[in-house]
Design a protein around this motif. Structure first.
Motif, short mmCIF file in Angstrom:
data_model
loop_
_atom_site.label_atom_id
_atom_site.label_comp_id
_atom_site.label_asym_id
_atom_site.label_seq_id
_atom_site.Cartn_x
_atom_site.Cartn_y
_atom_site.Cartn_z
N PHE A 118 8.23 30.62 -58.43
CA PHE A 118 8.92 31.23 -59.57
C PHE A 118 10.12 32.04 -59.13
N LEU A 119 9.92 32.97 -58.19
CA LEU A 119 11.02 33.83 -57.76
C LEU A 119 12.09 33.05 -57.02
N GLY A 120 11.68 31.99 -56.31
CA GLY A 120 12.66 31.19 -55.59
C GLY A 120 13.62 30.44 -56.50
N SER A 121 13.20 30.18 -57.72
CA SER A 121 14.06 29.44 -58.66
C SER A 121 14.58 30.32 -59.80
N LEU A 122 14.20 31.61 -59.81
CA LEU A 122 14.61 32.50 -60.90
C LEU A 122 16.12 32.75 -60.85
N GLU A 123 16.78 32.58 -61.97
CA GLU A 123 18.20 32.87 -62.09
C GLU A 123 18.40 33.94 -63.16
N LEU A 124 19.04 35.04 -62.77
CA LEU A 124 19.30 36.13 -63.69
C LEU A 124 20.75 36.09 -64.14
N ASP A 125 20.99 36.49 -65.39
CA ASP A 125 22.36 36.58 -65.89
C ASP A 125 23.14 37.63 -65.11
N ASP A 126 22.49 38.74 -64.80
CA ASP A 126 23.10 39.84 -64.06
C ASP A 126 22.91 39.59 -62.57
N LYS A 127 23.94 39.10 -61.91
CA LYS A 127 23.83 38.73 -60.50
C LYS A 127 23.72 39.94 -59.58
N SER A 128 23.99 41.14 -60.11
CA SER A 128 23.87 42.34 -59.29
C SER A 128 22.44 42.86 -59.24
N GLN A 129 21.54 42.30 -60.05
CA GLN A 129 20.16 42.76 -60.10
C GLN A 129 19.38 42.22 -58.91
N PRO A 130 18.84 43.10 -58.05
CA PRO A 130 18.00 42.62 -56.93
C PRO A 130 16.74 41.92 -57.45
N VAL A 131 16.40 40.83 -56.79
CA VAL A 131 15.21 40.05 -57.15
C VAL A 131 14.23 40.12 -55.98
N PRO A 132 12.94 40.32 -56.24
CA PRO A 132 11.97 40.33 -55.13
C PRO A 132 12.05 39.06 -54.31
N LYS A 133 11.85 39.20 -53.01
CA LYS A 133 11.88 38.02 -52.15
C LYS A 133 10.70 37.10 -52.48
N PRO A 134 10.94 35.79 -52.50
CA PRO A 134 9.87 34.84 -52.87
C PRO A 134 8.86 34.62 -51.76
N THR A 135 8.18 35.68 -51.35
CA THR A 135 7.16 35.57 -50.31
C THR A 135 5.81 35.27 -50.92
N GLU A 136 4.83 34.98 -50.06
CA GLU A 136 3.49 34.65 -50.55
C GLU A 136 2.72 35.93 -50.87
N ARG A 137 3.10 36.58 -51.95
CA ARG A 137 2.42 37.81 -52.35
C ARG A 137 1.09 37.47 -53.02
#
Length: 407
Positions: free
Chosen positions: A269-288
């Motif tokens: 999910f996080l690896g393919s998540l695209e946000l409109d606000d490109k300045s918003q940090p996204v959690p790294k797509p690790t195996e949480r």
């Protein structure tokens, strides 16, 4: 110690096998909290860091009794990668210690997260009675190729983002494990790892003292579980009402089916998540392995406010909510947003639940599903979470940035 759940070590020598005698910590003898503090400072290898979080391997002792606004912390270490490790030595047979030690080490972490590198360096210099960039010099002795500017940047980032390993080290601490619930409740803004380590000491005649460290619990999954929504109301989970994944924090437990689900879901999910606000940090797509993902918000890049994306297996729903570090700033931010509630709800365009409960605030949206693990629901879950997080970032991030400028 008849109630010791671990087998007694056996020493095999020329004279045969002999059981080692357990040395009691506390009780007015030589083995007290100061002994623990000095032991782990002089011999950091006694701390089983690799069993807790490999990101903190390579401990380099910095100082003891580092002064903070929350009081002097027992032991401070740093790693060559700029990560900080805090140890609180406690004999948990003291009832007061059992109640307060978890909160105490969290208070240290919260104070450190307010510091910059210069603050840390100043207090390290005071504690070590040395001048100069003591922190860097200590690490450079281990790694002469270490670049000072890069090291300072890494330590500064650890302070800013709260990347700490917090260890409570002592004896007889099993009874205090329930205090982790309170620790978690107040810890949503920091990216720390937490561990409980018990030291077993045994007398080995003619050889010295055997130190047997035991990891009792660690935050493999118990991170930042602050609040959830139930029928539109804000609730704080305790250790008896946690989901299956949250209860599996005891060391040695293999991943459950639920943990394996999260370990597969979040990277995808996080690896393919695209946000409109490109300045918003996204959690790294690790195996949480946990049910939550966290998006830092202004002010302070997540130290005071953040959006949580979560699964609630208990209530069969997924959702997002904005929340704050409890305190005067949270009171102020929530009240100012509350005055904009009508406009915010209209901008969000989805149902939003506003809740204030004893100084904890949250604004959240969620959606129910019959079975969160059913593959047939995964695409719809991802679409909802992707849409909801975009709405929350687009609506709240600029508002919080503006409020931060007014502080």
């Amino acid at each position: 110690m008849a109630d010791d759940p671990y087998a007694t070590p056996i020493l095999i020598g020329a004279a045969g096998a002999s059981r080692l005698a357990r040395l009691p910590l506390g009780g007015g003898g030589d083995y007290d909290e100061l002994f623990i503090q000095e032991l782990v400072f002089e011999h950091p290898e006694t701390l089983p860091v690799a069993e807790i979080d490999r990101a903190y391997e390579g401990l380099i002792p910095v100082c003891t009794e580092l002064n903070t606004q929350a009081g002097p912390l027992d032991v401070l270490y740093v790693t060559p990668k700029g990560r900080l490790v805090v140890v609180e030595a406690k004999l948990w047979r003291n009832p007061e210690a059992r109640r307060k030690v978890v909160g105490q080490i969290l208070d240290y972490a919260k104070e450190l997260s307010r510091w910059d590198y210069e603050d840390l360096q100043r207090e390290v210099s005071r504690a070590t009675k040395r001048t100069g960039n003591v922190l860097y010099e200590l690490v450079r002795q281990r790694d002469p190729t270490l670049e000072e500017a890069r090291f300072v940047d890494e330590v500064s980032r650890s302070l800013r983002e709260g990347h700490f390993l917090l260890l409570v080290v002592g004896d007889g601490i099993r009874e205090g494990v329930a205090a982790i619930a309170d620790f978690m409740e107040r810890s949503g803004h920091l990216a720390f790892t937490f561990g409980l380590v018990e030291l077993g000491l045994y007398k080995a005649d003619g050889l010295g003292t055997l130190v047997q460290p035991r990891v009792l619990a660690k935050t493999v999954v118990i991170k930042r579980t602050v609040v959830t929504f139930r029928d539109g109301r804000l609730e704080t989970q305790d250790d008896e009402s946690m989901d299956e994944v949250e209860q599996s924090a005891m060391v040695g437990t293999p991943p459950s089916d639920l943990e394996r689900f999260y370990m597969k879901f979040w990277p995808e999910f996080l690896g393919s998540l695209e946000l409109d606000d490109k300045s918003q940090p996204v959690p790294k797509p690790t195996e949480r392995k946990i049910a939550n993902a966290f998006f830092p918000m202004p002010p302070g890049g997540g130290g005071q406010a953040w959006v949580t994306m979560y699964f609630s297996q208990r209530y069969r729903r997924v959702g997002v909510f904005l929340t704050f570090l409890r305190g005067a700033l949270a009171d102020d931010l929530y009240q100012k947003l509350l005055r904009q509630q009508e406009d915010i709800n209209a901008q969000l365009g989805i149902d939003a639940h506003w809740e204030a409960n004893d100084g904890k605030y949250a604004i959240g949206s969620f959606k129910h599903f019959p079975d969160l693990l059913d593959p047939a629901n995964q695409e719809e879950i991802k679409l909802f979470l992707s849409d909801a997080i975009n709405r929350y970032v687009n609506v709240f991030r600029p508002r919080l940035e503006k409020l931060a400028e007014e502080l």
